[in-house]
Enzyme design. Structure first.
Site, PDB file in Angstrom:
ATOM      1  N   ARG A 172       0.837  -1.223   0.000  1.00 18.73           N
ATOM      2  CA  ARG A 172       0.000   0.000   0.000  1.00 18.73           C
ATOM      3  C   ARG A 172       0.864   1.263   0.000  1.00 18.73           C
ATOM      4  O   ARG A 172       0.580   2.242   0.686  1.00 18.73           O
ATOM      5  CB  ARG A 172      -0.955   0.034   1.196  1.00 18.73           C
ATOM      6  CG  ARG A 172      -1.914  -1.121   1.251  1.00 18.73           C
ATOM      7  CD  ARG A 172      -2.912  -1.140   0.084  1.00 18.73           C
ATOM      8  NE  ARG A 172      -3.686  -2.367   0.138  1.00 18.73           N
ATOM      9  CZ  ARG A 172      -3.300  -3.525  -0.456  1.00 18.73           C
ATOM     10  NH1 ARG A 172      -2.179  -3.581  -1.164  1.00 18.73           N
ATOM     11  NH2 ARG A 172      -4.061  -4.588  -0.378  1.00 18.73           N
ATOM     12  N   SER A 222     -10.971  -1.589   3.550  1.00 18.40           N
ATOM     13  CA  SER A 222     -10.240  -1.816   4.804  1.00 18.40           C
ATOM     14  C   SER A 222      -9.666  -0.496   5.285  1.00 18.40           C
ATOM     15  O   SER A 222      -8.966   0.188   4.542  1.00 18.40           O
ATOM     16  CB  SER A 222      -9.074  -2.783   4.587  1.00 18.40           C
ATOM     17  OG  SER A 222      -9.582  -4.057   4.322  1.00 18.40           O
ATOM     18  N   GLU A 292      -5.050   2.917   6.449  1.00 16.52           N
ATOM     19  CA  GLU A 292      -4.774   2.843   5.011  1.00 16.52           C
ATOM     20  C   GLU A 292      -5.489   3.994   4.299  1.00 16.52           C
ATOM     21  O   GLU A 292      -4.972   4.560   3.351  1.00 16.52           O
ATOM     22  CB  GLU A 292      -5.274   1.499   4.472  1.00 16.52           C
ATOM     23  CG  GLU A 292      -5.164   1.386   2.953  1.00 16.52           C
ATOM     24  CD  GLU A 292      -5.679   0.060   2.413  1.00 16.52           C
ATOM     25  OE1 GLU A 292      -5.495  -0.994   3.049  1.00 16.52           O
ATOM     26  OE2 GLU A 292      -6.272   0.099   1.315  1.00 16.52           O
TER      27      GLU A 292
HETATM   28  C1  FAD Z   1     -15.742  -1.850  -0.861  1.00 15.54           C
HETATM   29  C2  FAD Z   1     -14.288  -1.517  -1.051  1.00 15.54           C
HETATM   30  C3  FAD Z   1     -13.375  -2.533  -1.261  1.00 15.54           C
HETATM   31  C4  FAD Z   1     -12.012  -2.248  -1.435  1.00 15.54           C
HETATM   32  N1  FAD Z   1     -11.138  -3.273  -1.654  1.00 15.54           N
HETATM   33  C5  FAD Z   1      -9.831  -2.999  -1.817  1.00 15.54           C
HETATM   34  C6  FAD Z   1      -8.893  -4.060  -2.040  1.00 15.54           C
HETATM   35  O1  FAD Z   1      -9.234  -5.225  -2.113  1.00 15.54           O
HETATM   36  N2  FAD Z   1      -7.583  -3.730  -2.190  1.00 15.54           N
HETATM   37  C7  FAD Z   1      -7.149  -2.431  -2.136  1.00 15.54           C
HETATM   38  O2  FAD Z   1      -5.939  -2.190  -2.294  1.00 15.54           O
HETATM   39  N3  FAD Z   1      -8.019  -1.417  -1.942  1.00 15.54           N
HETATM   40  C8  FAD Z   1      -9.336  -1.654  -1.777  1.00 15.54           C
HETATM   41  N4  FAD Z   1     -10.207  -0.626  -1.571  1.00 15.54           N
HETATM   42  C9  FAD Z   1      -9.698   0.754  -1.466  1.00 15.54           C
HETATM   43  C10 FAD Z   1      -9.665   1.527  -2.796  1.00 15.54           C
HETATM   44  O3  FAD Z   1     -10.690   1.097  -3.660  1.00 15.54           O
HETATM   45  C11 FAD Z   1      -8.312   1.400  -3.504  1.00 15.54           C
HETATM   46  O4  FAD Z   1      -7.261   1.909  -2.706  1.00 15.54           O
HETATM   47  C12 FAD Z   1      -8.302   2.169  -4.836  1.00 15.54           C
HETATM   48  O5  FAD Z   1      -7.125   1.857  -5.530  1.00 15.54           O
HETATM   49  C13 FAD Z   1      -8.390   3.688  -4.660  1.00 15.54           C
HETATM   50  O6  FAD Z   1      -8.623   4.246  -5.944  1.00 15.54           O
HETATM   51  P1  FAD Z   1      -9.443   5.622  -6.089  1.00 15.54           P
HETATM   52  O7  FAD Z   1      -9.446   5.998  -7.509  1.00 15.54           O
HETATM   53  O8  FAD Z   1     -10.769   5.497  -5.442  1.00 15.54           O
HETATM   54  O9  FAD Z   1      -8.511   6.569  -5.255  1.00 15.54           O
HETATM   55  P2  FAD Z   1      -8.961   7.859  -4.437  1.00 15.54           P
HETATM   56  O10 FAD Z   1      -9.672   7.412  -3.189  1.00 15.54           O
HETATM   57  O11 FAD Z   1      -9.668   8.801  -5.323  1.00 15.54           O
HETATM   58  O12 FAD Z   1      -7.529   8.432  -4.028  1.00 15.54           O
HETATM   59  C14 FAD Z   1      -6.673   7.695  -3.199  1.00 15.54           C
HETATM   60  C15 FAD Z   1      -5.324   8.420  -3.157  1.00 15.54           C
HETATM   61  O13 FAD Z   1      -4.748   8.385  -4.455  1.00 15.54           O
HETATM   62  C16 FAD Z   1      -4.443   9.696  -4.916  1.00 15.54           C
HETATM   63  N5  FAD Z   1      -4.710   9.752  -6.355  1.00 15.54           N
HETATM   64  C17 FAD Z   1      -5.796   9.296  -7.029  1.00 15.54           C
HETATM   65  N6  FAD Z   1      -5.655   9.525  -8.351  1.00 15.54           N
HETATM   66  C18 FAD Z   1      -4.468  10.167  -8.514  1.00 15.54           C
HETATM   67  C19 FAD Z   1      -3.776  10.673  -9.651  1.00 15.54           C
HETATM   68  N7  FAD Z   1      -4.259  10.575 -10.903  1.00 15.54           N
HETATM   69  N8  FAD Z   1      -2.567  11.268  -9.446  1.00 15.54           N
HETATM   70  C20 FAD Z   1      -2.048  11.373  -8.181  1.00 15.54           C
HETATM   71  N9  FAD Z   1      -2.668  10.906  -7.078  1.00 15.54           N
HETATM   72  C21 FAD Z   1      -3.865  10.312  -7.240  1.00 15.54           C
HETATM   73  C22 FAD Z   1      -5.385  10.609  -4.129  1.00 15.54           C
HETATM   74  O14 FAD Z   1      -4.871  11.914  -4.026  1.00 15.54           O
HETATM   75  C23 FAD Z   1      -5.473   9.895  -2.788  1.00 15.54           C
HETATM   76  O15 FAD Z   1      -4.400  10.260  -1.953  1.00 15.54           O
HETATM   77  C24 FAD Z   1     -11.575  -0.896  -1.399  1.00 15.54           C
HETATM   78  C25 FAD Z   1     -12.507   0.137  -1.201  1.00 15.54           C
HETATM   79  C26 FAD Z   1     -13.838  -0.170  -1.031  1.00 15.54           C
HETATM   80  C27 FAD Z   1     -14.834   0.948  -0.836  1.00 15.54           C
END
Ligand code: FAD
Length: 297
Positions: A172, A222, A292
């Site tokens: 992560r 998580s 996380e």
């Molecule tokens: C039901 C559920 C299940 C999940 N299961 C998992 C799992 O199995 N494994 C896992 O790892 N995660 C899981 N997650 C967490 C999450 O989905 C992941 O971490 C995902 O990769 C985040 O992507 P996002 O686009 O939503 O990021 P965001 O929440 O929009 O951003 C997360 C971080 O990334 C940065 N960011 C986003 N895009 C950019 C960009 N283009 N440039 C620079 N920085 C950027 C943001 O500034 C922020 O700090 C889960 C979440 C939920 C709600």
């Protein structure tokens, strides 16, 4: 912000100065933000440059599935990448824009008979968010399949390409956490495989998620990182915290690693609940667990 508004209007870049974070985060929590929706890379970069020159702070977000935004909203602007969502497949390489949803990238891999990304099917994030977090599940991680990331260096004011090694992926963790890059797109290198086997794996992972995770409530997945050698969810469960509630935020009865929004939860409820969980686990197990999810205000 008036100057930013004028800039966005003059350049026909979509924005909403009163967008509630509860409407664009998976937690469905958070106050009003100045949200900007660039429709291509040029708009994204020009907006970022304008903010920098005007001394306006901003954050870049994908699907908002790993963040908790304060009840007062975010300082500065929030640039949402959802419209930068192109996905292309060439032989065994998939190139995807930062705002493309992982589900779309995984489906593209499946349609083209490419294996390696099945683990990501069901993670509700974008390519940018997954690279930033080195998202992973079921033994797979983003770092296993990424060969190149295109990013914009805010200080260098230029687009750079980072190899997998340069992304410094860890659990992560990636270089993007501690640098000033905006992730623009990523290249996944996959292996050819039988489509029915790819589909079977994707279905299996989705079924496992449905049976283990509280997907019928808003959450950010998580909340805590794994503690080396331990499952954090298990420690929370053993501490008797399943179902523990603060306001509208609750430790999921189904998966103790998740905090769910039972309805009307505030960011403060979630933060207070996180602090309570941390202190109970510390007292019981003697270990400090780390969040996380990213808390933004
Ligand atoms: C039901 C559920 C299940 C999940 N299961 C998992 C799992 O199995 N494994 C896992 O790892 N995660 C899981 N997650 C967490 C999450 O989905 C992941 O971490 C995902 O990769 C985040 O992507 P996002 O686009 O939503 O990021 P965001 O929440 O929009 O951003 C997360 C971080 O990334 C940065 N960011 C986003 N895009 C950019 C960009 N283009 N440039 C620079 N920085 C950027 C943001 O500034 C922020 O700090 C889960 C979440 C939920 C709600």
């Amino acid at each position: 912000m008036e100057r930013l508004k004028e800039y966005l209007i003059n350049n026909e870049i979509e924005y909403n100065e009163n967008k509630k974070a509860s409407e664009f985060t998976s937690f469905k929590i958070g106050g009003e933000c100045f949200a900007i929706y660039p429709k291509n890379e040029k708009e994204l970069l020009c907006t970022a440059e304008f903010c920098r020159d005007a001394n306006i702070s901003y954050s870049v977000l994908g699907c908002g599935s790993n963040v908790l935004i304060s009840d007062r909203g975010c300082k500065g602007a929030v640039i949402l990448t959802q419209k930068l969502n192109g996905v292309n497949c060439n032989d065994n390489v998939i190139s995807a824009d930062c705002g493309a949803q992982l589900a779309t990238v995984c489906k593209t891999a499946y349609k083209n008979g490419l294996t390696g990304l099945e683990f990501a099917y069901g993670i509700p994030g974008s390519v940018g968010g997954a690279v930033f977090m080195n998202a992973g599940a079921y033994g797979g991680e983003t770092k296993d399949v990424i060969t190149k990331v295109r990013a914009y260096s805010k200080t260098g004011r230029k687009i750079v390409e980072l190899s997998n090694a340069e992304c410094d992926f860890g659990y992560r963790h990636s270089v993007f956490e501690s640098s000033d890059y905006i992730i623009l797109s990523a290249e996944y290198t996959l292996k050819p495989a039988d489509k029915s086997e790819i589909k079977a794996l994707m279905d299996d992972y989705i079924d496992r998620r449905k049976s283990k995770q509280p997907l019928n409530y808003p959450s950010a997945g998580s909340v805590f990182k794994r503690y080396p050698g331990r499952y954090t969810g298990q420690m929370i469960e053993q501490a008797g915290l399943k179902g523990y509630t603060v306001g509208g935020a609750q430790v999921s009865e189904k998966h103790a690693g998740f905090i769910i929004n039972k309805g009307g939860a505030t960011a403060k409820d979630v933060i207070d609940l996180i602090e309570h969980i941390k202190s109970v686990v510390k007292e019981r197990e003697g270990v400090e667990i780390e969040t996380e999810i990213r808390v933004m205000d």
